[in-house]
Design a protein around this motif. Sequence first.
Motif, short mmCIF file in Angstrom:
data_model
loop_
_atom_site.label_atom_id
_atom_site.label_comp_id
_atom_site.label_asym_id
_atom_site.label_seq_id
_atom_site.Cartn_x
_atom_site.Cartn_y
_atom_site.Cartn_z
N UNK A 1 0.81 -1.22 0.00
CA UNK A 1 0.00 0.00 0.00
C UNK A 1 0.85 1.27 0.00
N UNK A 2 2.08 1.16 -0.45
CA UNK A 2 2.96 2.33 -0.49
C UNK A 2 2.41 3.45 -1.35
N UNK A 3 1.89 3.11 -2.52
CA UNK A 3 1.35 4.14 -3.42
C UNK A 3 0.18 4.87 -2.77
N UNK A 4 -0.71 4.13 -2.13
CA UNK A 4 -1.85 4.75 -1.46
C UNK A 4 -1.40 5.66 -0.33
N UNK A 5 -0.37 5.22 0.38
CA UNK A 5 0.18 6.03 1.47
C UNK A 5 0.77 7.33 0.92
N UNK A 6 1.47 7.23 -0.21
CA UNK A 6 2.03 8.43 -0.84
C UNK A 6 0.96 9.41 -1.28
N UNK A 7 -0.11 8.89 -1.91
CA UNK A 7 -1.20 9.76 -2.32
C UNK A 7 -1.86 10.43 -1.12
N UNK A 8 -2.02 9.68 -0.05
CA UNK A 8 -2.61 10.23 1.17
C UNK A 8 -1.73 11.36 1.73
N UNK A 9 -0.42 11.14 1.75
CA UNK A 9 0.51 12.16 2.23
C UNK A 9 0.46 13.41 1.35
N UNK A 10 0.42 13.20 0.03
CA UNK A 10 0.37 14.33 -0.89
C UNK A 10 -0.89 15.16 -0.73
N UNK A 11 -2.04 14.49 -0.60
CA UNK A 11 -3.30 15.21 -0.45
C UNK A 11 -3.37 15.94 0.88
#
Length: 213
Positions: free
Chosen positions: A121-131
């Motif tokens: 879930x690294x990509x999802x975590x990155x998107x969450x951090x960016x948003x």
Amino acid sequence: MSDDGARRPLKIRDVKIVNTFARYLSGKQITPNQISVTSILFAALAAVCFFCFACYGHWWLLILAGLMIQCRLLCNLFDGMVAVEGGKKTNSGELFNDIPDRIADPLILVAAGYAIHVVSFGAELGWCAGLLAVMTAYIRTLSASIGAPVDFKGPMAKQHRMAVLTIACVLTAVEILVQGTDYALLAALIVIVLGAVVTCIRRAVSAYRFLEA
């Protein structure tokens, strides 16, 4: 930036070598807006390093990503110093001061998420951090637009997010060499996400209390 109250408080502005370089830039045909836009370039280069690390796993790509992140922050530092201390403020300066940051933060954080290999879930975590990074800035600017003080408090304001991620890049590079994992990068993004949630709440509550007082 219109006044000192609207500037992020940074002690590094008082460092002699920083002031000397800011004066040097002020004496050249370089505008604060050009420096601000350049920060997007460094953010994009950091993102490329993260994506390349996701594909090839070379440790030195993380060191390069951390270096690009710091170059992005230097652009954020010097655009304001050239504008204010260098006397090169423009009427459109606030646009160039803010919009590049809203592009640079997600570029870096989302790419960092894709660079994580140890979880799915690294990509999802990155998107969450960016948003959430964009959300912290949105609450700050919205609050200021309706009469609350400009609020740069953390725990995960921009400089904090980038400091955590830069340190994680170095630690993960070492981790890759020692045992081939990237748990430090995963931990950094989790800290950034949780800290950004707290930052959003703190800024919103501070604005609410001021406006209702």
